[in-house]
Scaffold this motif. Sequence first.
Motif, mmCIF file in Angstrom:
data_model
loop_
_atom_site.group_PDB
_atom_site.id
_atom_site.type_symbol
_atom_site.label_atom_id
_atom_site.label_comp_id
_atom_site.label_asym_id
_atom_site.label_seq_id
_atom_site.Cartn_x
_atom_site.Cartn_y
_atom_site.Cartn_z
ATOM 1 N N LEU A 63 64.365 92.288 -58.516
ATOM 2 C CA LEU A 63 63.278 92.701 -57.626
ATOM 3 C C LEU A 63 62.081 93.198 -58.425
ATOM 4 O O LEU A 63 60.929 92.884 -58.118
ATOM 5 N N GLN A 64 62.365 93.981 -59.473
ATOM 6 C CA GLN A 64 61.288 94.487 -60.325
ATOM 7 C C GLN A 64 60.574 93.337 -61.034
ATOM 8 O O GLN A 64 59.333 93.328 -61.148
ATOM 9 N N ASN A 65 61.334 92.347 -61.498
ATOM 10 C CA ASN A 65 60.734 91.195 -62.163
ATOM 11 C C ASN A 65 59.896 90.377 -61.183
ATOM 12 O O ASN A 65 58.805 89.903 -61.526
ATOM 13 N N MET A 66 60.390 90.245 -59.929
ATOM 14 C CA MET A 66 59.623 89.518 -58.922
ATOM 15 C C MET A 66 58.301 90.227 -58.630
ATOM 16 O O MET A 66 57.253 89.594 -58.509
ATOM 17 N N ASP A 71 52.432 90.440 -59.261
ATOM 18 C CA ASP A 71 51.253 91.155 -59.769
ATOM 19 C C ASP A 71 50.480 90.272 -60.745
ATOM 20 O O ASP A 71 49.241 90.226 -60.716
ATOM 21 N N LEU A 72 51.208 89.576 -61.631
ATOM 22 C CA LEU A 72 50.553 88.672 -62.580
ATOM 23 C C LEU A 72 49.888 87.511 -61.853
ATOM 24 O O LEU A 72 48.785 87.085 -62.217
ATOM 25 N N LEU A 73 50.562 87.003 -60.814
ATOM 26 C CA LEU A 73 49.987 85.915 -60.025
ATOM 27 C C LEU A 73 48.694 86.361 -59.357
ATOM 28 O O LEU A 73 47.693 85.639 -59.369
ATOM 29 N N ASN A 74 48.710 87.575 -58.793
ATOM 30 C CA ASN A 74 47.497 88.094 -58.149
ATOM 31 C C ASN A 74 46.379 88.311 -59.155
ATOM 32 O O ASN A 74 45.203 88.105 -58.855
ATOM 33 N N LYS A 75 46.743 88.742 -60.379
ATOM 34 C CA LYS A 75 45.728 88.922 -61.422
ATOM 35 C C LYS A 75 45.108 87.578 -61.797
ATOM 36 O O LYS A 75 43.877 87.460 -61.947
ATOM 37 N N ARG A 76 45.939 86.533 -61.926
ATOM 38 C CA ARG A 76 45.420 85.204 -62.239
ATOM 39 C C ARG A 76 44.557 84.673 -61.096
ATOM 40 O O ARG A 76 43.534 84.015 -61.329
ATOM 41 N N GLU A 123 58.518 86.469 -43.315
ATOM 42 C CA GLU A 123 58.720 87.727 -42.613
ATOM 43 C C GLU A 123 60.191 88.141 -42.651
ATOM 44 O O GLU A 123 61.085 87.317 -42.806
ATOM 45 N N GLY A 124 60.409 89.479 -42.509
ATOM 46 C CA GLY A 124 61.776 89.989 -42.439
ATOM 47 C C GLY A 124 62.369 90.405 -43.758
ATOM 48 O O GLY A 124 63.554 90.753 -43.834
ATOM 49 N N PHE A 125 61.577 90.399 -44.832
ATOM 50 C CA PHE A 125 62.062 90.815 -46.147
ATOM 51 C C PHE A 125 61.378 92.113 -46.567
ATOM 52 O O PHE A 125 60.362 92.525 -46.002
ATOM 53 N N ASP A 126 61.966 92.759 -47.581
ATOM 54 C CA ASP A 126 61.405 94.033 -48.051
ATOM 55 C C ASP A 126 59.974 93.869 -48.549
ATOM 56 O O ASP A 126 59.156 94.769 -48.411
ATOM 57 N N ASN A 127 59.666 92.715 -49.150
ATOM 58 C CA ASN A 127 58.342 92.493 -49.726
ATOM 59 C C ASN A 127 57.583 91.394 -48.973
ATOM 60 O O ASN A 127 56.803 90.649 -49.557
ATOM 61 N N SER A 128 57.811 91.337 -47.664
ATOM 62 C CA SER A 128 57.190 90.290 -46.855
ATOM 63 C C SER A 128 55.673 90.318 -46.945
ATOM 64 O O SER A 128 55.022 89.278 -47.085
ATOM 65 N N GLN A 129 55.094 91.516 -46.866
ATOM 66 C CA GLN A 129 53.632 91.619 -46.880
ATOM 67 C C GLN A 129 53.058 91.135 -48.201
ATOM 68 O O GLN A 129 52.063 90.399 -48.228
ATOM 69 N N LEU A 130 53.706 91.530 -49.317
ATOM 70 C CA LEU A 130 53.238 91.107 -50.636
ATOM 71 C C LEU A 130 53.283 89.591 -50.765
ATOM 72 O O LEU A 130 52.308 88.963 -51.201
ATOM 73 N N ILE A 131 54.391 88.994 -50.356
ATOM 74 C CA ILE A 131 54.555 87.546 -50.485
ATOM 75 C C ILE A 131 53.570 86.817 -49.570
ATOM 76 O O ILE A 131 52.929 85.847 -49.969
ATOM 77 N N SER A 132 53.434 87.291 -48.324
ATOM 78 C CA SER A 132 52.531 86.643 -47.375
ATOM 79 C C SER A 132 51.087 86.714 -47.844
ATOM 80 O O SER A 132 50.359 85.710 -47.805
ATOM 81 N N GLU A 133 50.652 87.902 -48.291
ATOM 82 C CA GLU A 133 49.272 88.063 -48.732
ATOM 83 C C GLU A 133 48.983 87.191 -49.949
ATOM 84 O O GLU A 133 47.897 86.601 -50.065
ATOM 85 N N SER A 134 49.932 87.106 -50.873
ATOM 86 C CA SER A 134 49.728 86.268 -52.062
ATOM 87 C C SER A 134 49.579 84.808 -51.672
ATOM 88 O O SER A 134 48.712 84.094 -52.196
ATOM 89 N N ASN A 135 50.407 84.349 -50.743
ATOM 90 C CA ASN A 135 50.320 82.960 -50.298
ATOM 91 C C ASN A 135 49.042 82.696 -49.514
ATOM 92 O O ASN A 135 48.455 81.612 -49.628
ATOM 93 N N LYS A 136 48.585 83.680 -48.727
ATOM 94 C CA LYS A 136 47.315 83.519 -48.009
ATOM 95 C C LYS A 136 46.165 83.361 -48.991
ATOM 96 O O LYS A 136 45.306 82.488 -48.835
ATOM 97 N N ARG A 137 46.130 84.238 -50.018
ATOM 98 C CA ARG A 137 45.055 84.172 -51.009
ATOM 99 C C ARG A 137 45.085 82.837 -51.746
ATOM 100 O O ARG A 137 44.041 82.243 -52.030
ATOM 101 N N LEU A 138 46.290 82.372 -52.066
ATOM 102 C CA LEU A 138 46.423 81.098 -52.780
ATOM 103 C C LEU A 138 45.938 79.938 -51.917
ATOM 104 O O LEU A 138 45.230 79.042 -52.402
ATOM 105 N N ASP A 139 46.255 79.961 -50.627
ATOM 106 C CA ASP A 139 45.811 78.899 -49.719
ATOM 107 C C ASP A 139 44.288 78.893 -49.588
ATOM 108 O O ASP A 139 43.650 77.832 -49.615
ATOM 109 N N ILE A 140 43.699 80.082 -49.437
ATOM 110 C CA ILE A 140 42.235 80.170 -49.310
ATOM 111 C C ILE A 140 41.559 79.715 -50.591
ATOM 112 O O ILE A 140 40.535 79.028 -50.573
#
Length: 323
Positions: A63-66, A71-76, A123-140
């Motif tokens: 989980l920590q590695n994910m 975080d690295l993906l968002n920085k890139r 949705e439904g995971f501990d880090n759902s918001q992080l994963i969703s927001e990252s994918n939204k930013r990547l799509d945009i």
Amino acid sequence: MAKVKYYYDAETLSYRKVERKKRTTLKYATVFILASALFGFFFVLIASQFFQSPKELQLARELQNMQLQYDLLNKRMDDAIAALGNVEERDNAIYRLYFEANPIPEEQRRAGFGGVNRYKKFEGFDNSQLISESNKRLDILEKAIVVQSKSLDEIKILAKDKEKFLVAIPAIQPVNNENLTRVASGYGYRTDPFTKVRKFHYGMDFTAPRGTPIYASGDGIVKRADSKASGFGKHIRIDHGYGYVSLYAHLYKYNVRVNQRVKRGDLIGFVGSTGRSEAPHLHYEIIKDGNRINPINFYYGNLSAEEFNDLLQKASLENQSLD
């Protein structure tokens, strides 16, 4: 060996052996087992609050590695968005303006995706918001790249009809990278080297040794090659037409004369430290319709994407100018 217990029988006036009934033995055994189970349950419950099993430790590390990878993906993505933003700015403010095409609205470049929820599967995971927001930013980001790619294709078609214009406007760095000591200062507010007061710096300062060659950044006619302008020392002004003028200041000496026609890349002078200058460098300006604009947008002719990004970062630092 279990101890044998006796009791005194008043009727027989003798000691008799205590016989434990099976029901009593079963009751004691049941109570012991329940008490042991209850104790074990509470022990495990309390221990789980302070200690993790090997499986839990492994999951925690994953989980920590994910989290680190996201975080690295968002920085890139931040870096990619910044670089794309610079291209978009040049596209709207320069390229499309050059070719009299309408700028692309920001809402079109950054539009999201309507209709079906594309991110429901996250949705439904501990880090759902992080994963969703990252994918939204990547799509945009991907959509913005597609929009920009189509815009550049359009610009390419428009450019075929304006070849003369393209060779005239300033488009290269006036000093070669291999001759540069550093980019001393960029366009914007900087500290004056003489008064130490923060004021607006209207050009870019390229630090280089005295005598370093300076090249014309576009085709045009030399309108001035003198030291009569306050502060600039020996300087050259080239009129490129279409409202564009480039200025090269603090020169050591000239290699052109007034009214001479030059082409992009021609040697026009040499770096010096004349006029209001603290050290040998070239002060370079771009003027459009009488207004001084940021030269950073006019180096696409001889810089790679990596070189341009490096120059952009150095030029954005608010430091001390050399003039």
